[in-house]
Motif scaffolding. Structure first.
Motif, PDB file in Angstrom:
ATOM      1  N   MET A 197     -15.871  54.363  22.615  1.00 28.17           N
ATOM      2  CA  MET A 197     -15.917  52.919  22.470  1.00 28.17           C
ATOM      3  C   MET A 197     -15.804  52.541  20.990  1.00 28.17           C
ATOM      4  SD  MET A 197     -16.289  49.947  23.820  1.00 28.17           S
ATOM      5  CE  MET A 197     -16.894  48.284  23.492  1.00 28.17           C
ATOM      6  N   TRP A 198     -15.147  51.396  20.716  1.00 26.08           N
ATOM      7  CA  TRP A 198     -15.019  50.931  19.343  1.00 26.08           C
ATOM      8  C   TRP A 198     -14.984  49.408  19.333  1.00 26.08           C
ATOM      9  CZ3 TRP A 198     -16.056  53.216  15.029  1.00 26.08           C
ATOM     10  CH2 TRP A 198     -15.583  52.742  13.816  1.00 26.08           C
ATOM     11  N   ASP A 199     -15.606  48.847  18.345  1.00 20.01           N
ATOM     12  CA  ASP A 199     -15.680  47.392  18.209  1.00 20.01           C
ATOM     13  C   ASP A 199     -14.479  46.926  17.380  1.00 20.01           C
ATOM     14  OD1 ASP A 199     -16.440  44.758  18.065  1.00 20.01           O
ATOM     15  OD2 ASP A 199     -17.973  45.088  16.536  1.00 20.01           O
ATOM     16  N   TRP A 200     -13.337  46.758  18.051  1.00 20.87           N
ATOM     17  CA  TRP A 200     -12.104  46.411  17.343  1.00 20.87           C
ATOM     18  C   TRP A 200     -12.148  44.969  16.839  1.00 20.87           C
ATOM     19  CZ3 TRP A 200      -9.147  50.329  16.097  1.00 20.87           C
ATOM     20  CH2 TRP A 200      -9.123  51.461  16.907  1.00 20.87           C
ATOM     21  N   PRO A 201     -11.901  44.739  15.548  1.00 18.71           N
ATOM     22  CA  PRO A 201     -11.932  43.371  15.017  1.00 18.71           C
ATOM     23  C   PRO A 201     -10.648  42.591  15.254  1.00 18.71           C
ATOM     24  CG  PRO A 201     -11.566  44.920  13.235  1.00 18.71           C
ATOM     25  CD  PRO A 201     -11.780  45.743  14.477  1.00 18.71           C
ATOM     26  N   TYR A 213     -11.343  54.542  12.675  1.00 17.39           N
ATOM     27  CA  TYR A 213     -11.621  54.958  14.059  1.00 17.39           C
ATOM     28  C   TYR A 213     -11.476  56.475  14.203  1.00 17.39           C
ATOM     29  CZ  TYR A 213     -10.955  55.456  19.129  1.00 17.39           C
ATOM     30  OH  TYR A 213     -11.050  55.844  20.445  1.00 17.39           O
ATOM     31  N   MET A 214     -10.389  57.032  13.649  1.00 18.00           N
ATOM     32  CA  MET A 214     -10.172  58.470  13.740  1.00 18.00           C
ATOM     33  C   MET A 214     -11.292  59.239  13.027  1.00 18.00           C
ATOM     34  SD  MET A 214      -7.555  58.914  15.623  1.00 18.00           S
ATOM     35  CE  MET A 214      -6.288  57.846  16.318  1.00 18.00           C
ATOM     36  N   GLU A 215     -11.734  58.715  11.891  1.00 16.32           N
ATOM     37  CA  GLU A 215     -12.842  59.367  11.183  1.00 16.32           C
ATOM     38  C   GLU A 215     -14.132  59.267  11.995  1.00 16.32           C
ATOM     39  OE1 GLU A 215     -12.706  57.257   7.514  1.00 16.32           O
ATOM     40  OE2 GLU A 215     -11.214  58.598   6.605  1.00 16.32           O
ATOM     41  N   HIS A 216     -14.313  58.145  12.689  1.00 11.17           N
ATOM     42  CA  HIS A 216     -15.491  57.998  13.553  1.00 11.17           C
ATOM     43  C   HIS A 216     -15.483  59.045  14.666  1.00 11.17           C
ATOM     44  CE1 HIS A 216     -18.474  56.209  16.223  1.00 11.17           C
ATOM     45  NE2 HIS A 216     -17.572  56.230  17.180  1.00 11.17           N
TER      46      HIS A 216
END
Length: 640
Positions: A197-201, A213-216
């Motif tokens: 999951m990611w909180d895309w702005p 995101y990739m680093e996350h």
């Protein structure tokens, strides 16, 4: 302070604000699952079919129906947040197909049920640990999206592995490409892993957010200890006697070392190395010159005379971004492209929507599934040749001709008072014949007095000027090379040699790459390719979906290999050839073999080697399980 249902007053307020602006077709699906009331699927609440790539937020429903849906959704969500369980936590495939069809306002074939169920994430990664013999090891080449996704699955299965990465950080394409405007042309809620999951702005993320995101992903799954950075793979050689791969690497100092692995997974990607045009004098340009993939850090283009060679995907992102900073911008057009309207370009996701996506997983899941239908197989029928279609030069069939008219109107509208450019930018070939680009203001940019579109071919570079075949000399301070990558020569950053010492370059006759399901090649045991030949979803969809499906197949195959104590799995040549014959037959009926254009999808022999000709649902079905009957196998030798 809390309200009576156990939800905080602040959360209640935020949810109320979010539901007030939420997507109605998505809310309807959330309502069905939260309440179990199938009445929300009745015709009274049916959204109309959306137009183009729009989210269809209102569903085309009357205001009173929308208000009813929003009120009921808010109540259901607050009840759920207060502890009430989801009434239908895991809809069966038939119900999912019905729900998706209603939400999209069009029929969805029953066969999409299982794939929709799998896509209805974000779901935690569920993979049972495997029994691994002592010393068994997998080497993954590349720490971009493919390599990290492979690593996440290997780690979950308890398989020892290491990633070899030539750069000093993860991210692959999104690490290396940092030019202005770099970003995805797939919605990032779809261009993301199903298990992260990611909180895309923004609706379409730009490069820095994608890199983050990739680093996350690397940090969330603690992958960095498994990655050897600054390590280039020189070659991989199959060792028949030990049933293993001998991998030669080179570090940043130039020192080479050798190690072994039972399995090698190539996740090197296809967007490298960079391609430079064959133009006399190019190397001697008297000014700053670079390829888009090597954009200089801190480059200042203020009031500079800038020239860019190429008008493909990279140029379409760069040029509108820099047009008002430069002194002038000369765009040297090499070929024509279709570009679709981009309604969500640079649009931020409203804060209430971000809150809803973060806090209500079912909303996030259905938003993602609806995007999947819009951007995946919906256009596939329009790419099939109709043998009776009278205008085969300009379109393939009635639907494709409708697309042509729509895109043509868009170009005319965007050009405004520069209709003199219309014939210069209108492709003659059918829509989707080449990679469909997303119009982020390209045609409006051409109206800028600073911008000149040059359609004459470049004859030479002389000093600080580009000279076209008509003799015109245009000076520049900065020359940008936007001519893409050597995508046709798959596995071209290192030498891969299989049985009998044969290299992939030899097997593939340099640029005629073929693989079983884009993944396995005869004569290369225990060697798997991610984003291999004929895997790009050219008709639409997220590449990350393709990667996940390929990895699901590889993991199933590897699991069967370990369960049966096999030392070798190598795809049978007849199975490989039969699959590729089907691929070629499918392509013959598709737009990418149309003679009216040149495209990087086709190799020097005219064969389509990049794109997947089937639907995404077909890929999902193909990769659910690996059939060992399609492989030659050998028992694991003692000590192997």
């Amino acid at each position: 302070m809390t309200v009576s249902d156990g939800v905080s007053a602040e959360d209640s307020r935020l949810l109320r604000e979010a539901v007030a602006v939420a997507n109605i077709p998505t809310l309807l699906m959330v309502l069905v699952q939260l309440t179990g009331d199938l009445g929300w699927l009745e015709p009274r609440y049916h959204p109309s079919r959306g137009q183009g790539l729009d989210d269809n937020d209102s569903g085309g429903l009357p205001d009173d129906i929308q208000a009813e849906v929003r009120a009921a959704s808010l109540t259901a969500i607050l009840d759920w947040r207060g502890g009430k369980p989801v009434a239908i936590p895991d809809p069966d495939p038939d119900l999912l197909v019905r729900m998706l069809g209603v939400s999209m306002g069009e029929p969805v074939p029953r066969e999409y049920g299982p794939m929709t169920r799998a896509q209805l994430g974000q779901r935690p990664l569920e993979r049972k640990p495997l029994s691994v013999p002592e010393g068994f090891r997998v080497l993954v080449i590349g720490a971009g999206a493919s390599g990290m996704c492979m690593a996440v699955h290997l780690k979950a299965a308890g398989i020892p592995f290491e990633i070899l990465e030539r750069n000093e950080n993860v991210g692959g394409t999104w690490l290396e490409n940092r030019y202005p405007g770099a970003g995805v042309d797939t919605p990032n809620h779809l261009y993301s892993f199903s298990f992260v999951m990611w909180d895309w702005p923004m609706y379409f993320a730009l490069r820095d957010e994608l890199k983050t995101y990739m680093e996350h992903v690397a940090d969330h799954f603690d992958l960095r200890p498994h990655i050897r950075f600054g390590t280039e793979v020189v070659s991989t050689d199959w060792q028949e006697d030990s049933q293993s791969w001998r991998v030669t690497t080179r570090d940043a100092t130039g020192k080479e070392s050798v190690e072994t692995a039972n399995v090698v997974v190539s996740a090197a990607g296809i967007f490298n190395p960079a391609v430079f045009p064959d133009i006399p004098g190019l190397d001697g340009f008297e000014g700053e010159s670079f390829h888009t993939s090597r954009w200089p850090e801190g480059l200042d283009l203020t009031d500079k005379r800038v020239a860019i060679i190429g008008n493909g995907a990279s140029a379409m992102q760069i040029c509108p971004e820099i047009q008002n900073t430069v002194g002038s911008l000369d765009i040297y057009q090499r070929s024509l492209h279709w570009a679709a309207p981009f309604p969500h370009f640079r649009k931020p996701v409203p804060e209430p929507m971000r809150f809803l996506i973060r806090e209500v997983p079912l909303y996030q899941a259905w938003y993602r599934v609806r995007l999947g239908w819009t951007f995946n197989d919906r256009v596939h029928p329009a790419l099939q040749k109709d043998p009776d279609w009278p205008d085969a030069d300009r379109s393939l069939n009635a639907i494709n001709d409708g697309h042509r008219k729509f895109f043509t109107r868009h170009i005319r509208d965007e050009l405004g008072d520069r209709q003199d450019l219309f014939e210069k930018v209108l492709p003659k070939y059918p829509p989707f014949g080449k990679r469909m680009l997303m119009d982020n203001g390209w045609y409006r940019m051409l109206r800028n007095p600073k911008v000149e579109l040059v359609t004459d071919r470049i004859a030479e570079v002389s000093g600080n000027a580009l000279v076209t075949e008509d003799g015109t000399r245009r000076e520049a301070d900065v020359l940008i090379i936007g001519t893409g990558f050597d995508v046709l020569r798959f596995i071209n950053t290192y030498e891969a040699r299989g049985r009998d010492g044969r290299s992939l370059r030899e097997v593939w006759n340099d640029d005629d790459a073929r693989a079983y399901m884009g993944t396995a090649v005869p004569g290369f045991p225990n060697y798997f390719i991610l984003y291999g030949p004929n895997t790009q979803p050219g008709h639409g969809g997220s590449l990350l979906f393709v990667i996940e499906m390929q990895i699901n197949y590889i993991m199933d195959l590897m699991g069967k290999m370990l369960d049966r104590d096999l030392g070798v799995v190598s795809v049978r040549e007849d199975v490989h050839d039969a699959y590729n014959a089907k691929v070629e037959a499918a392509h013959e009926n598709m737009v990418w073999t149309h003679p009216g254009m040149q495209t990087y999808y086709r190799n020097s022999q005219g064969r389509v080697t990049v794109n997947f000709p089937f639907r995404n649902v077909d890929l999902f079905d193909m990769t659910r399980q690996a059939d060992l009957d399609g492989y030659d196998t050998e028992p694991r030798r003692a000590g192997g």
